[in-house]
Enzyme design. Sequence first.
Site: not given
Length: 600
Positions: A164, A188, A261, A307, A444
């Site tokens: 490929h 493709h 998120r 994140c 966090y």
Amino acid sequence: MFIVELSLRSPGCQFVSLVGCRVLRVCTADMFKNFGVRGLQCVLQRRLPASSVWPLSAGCGQTEGRDRKYSHASGDREKFEGSYHQNNAIRWLGVGTAAAVGAAVFWSWRSEVYAAEKAGPDDVRRDLPTFKNEELAKHKTKDKGIWVSYKHGVYDVTDFVKEHPGGNKILLAAGADIAPYWDLYGVHKEPNVVKMLEKYRIGNIETVFVTNKMDKDDPYKNDPKRNPLLVPASSKPFNAESPTPFLAEAFLTSNDLFFVRNHLPVPDLKTGEVEIGLDGSSKGKKFTLAELKKKFPKKSVVSVVQCAGNRRSDMLKIKEVKGLFWGAGAIGNAEWSGALLDDVLKASGIDLDKVQQKHLQFEGMDKGPDGSTYGASIPIEIAQSLKNEIIIAYEMNGMDIPRDHGYPLRVIIPGVVGARQVKWLRKITLSDNESGSHWQQRDYKGFNSSVDWHNVCFENAYAIQHLPVISAICEPTDDHDVEEDAEEINLRGYAWSGGGRGIIRVDVSVDGGKTWHEADLQPTNQPIYRTWAWTLWDVTIPLPETHGKRLDIVCKAVDISYNVQPDNVEGIWNLRGVLSNAWHRVSVNLHRSSSPPVTS
């Protein structure tokens, strides 16, 4: 009643039975590939004892080895002559029927072969079996075979993977529909590529019509559609990371492959407005989306959103943590455009350089079951230092911000953790206090590796703002196969550091960190001390002369402040699995080439 049997003596027979007053059994070998008069054996068999089977002509009349020669004994002769006229019509009727059926089957086969040769993914191949999606999903590895589906077809591309041109990326679609992968690469869909794929076809995919019976009270019922190539971490709320091989492919991450998120259901908004005000004051100033576009110059900034839990999976190898299972794909780089926050504040009568408040709070329109909204805040010092970069964004990579990323408005704060860059923005407030949101106060935040849930104190910890230096290997992926006789290996990845600290070096090792090679860095076209974008890197490294069956590949980045990634996860483990920036490691397999050696 009589039976006409048409047969070809070749393997791979196919039987067609027509049952009625007469039974015609047709046996075609290799779909009448070598069809011919001599190849067609016709047996006319009356329902008589086996001893009374007579040959029709030279070369005919032998059925499964039961060949009996005509006897010239007078008794047999008389019996034969006596019944000859009676049976002759039936025999010739059988011969005619056999010839007609043979011709019909041949032309039917010829049409079927012609149709198969012309068939494509849009066609259902009736000469091939049909597979369920569950069966397709089982074939993701070379051991079980690598299958993909496209439109109506199922294809075994195991032998094609190593050839490929796009390398190992095709494995992202293993065991699933390849269409989303092809949508990313228009080449493709060229006719010659589709024709080549059809050579690997082994069947049809079962068409399943799914009726989504969504609970009318389900808060997630109006969530947007997502690209199936995203790697899900949770469904409600939906969270997913980008497939890492695509991250190092382009400086700007495409919108539909940008990691998602969400903490709450995605609001379904047609338009929006943002309210600017001071904490405790009822006199806020509101700006609609149309007004933000019309009244303020459009400002653009290329900036990473990451994140805080990116690469959390590395910490899970050490000890259990609480949080989504993120690999190295909870990060993306995009061009954000909108109104400069400083311009909007000034239009509201607020001068960032003269305010006395200590924090700038942001509130979104996404709501939880109790009606509370997502919120966050940054210290006023960060707001002041970034007053020419923080924007109220309404575009992402030149398009309206997608719903998953904050449509119609979100705040972009370059160099700061994604948790503070509030989506579906509706309110900005200057305050003496941090945001009271759960995600500001009790999430966090970072802790040392001796703190666990029994002794954690969120109130005494600082909220994460600038993220530490990080890097990741995007290609090859973990457990990738490399030819054992290869002389070198190509590697690509990303590096980034919070606070605008540009990347000055990425070191890569293929022997677990014993020796290092410096990667080539792609330019960001941003000042080194105000680099909000990531740095993509690539390097080609010779394989060690002595190696086993696996290579331990490692990378680490260095930023302009000479901050460097720690060498192990143990020392930075924390109960929330955030700030995971140890050396990034992947292992690849070395296997012997299946191709025969070239001889002179």
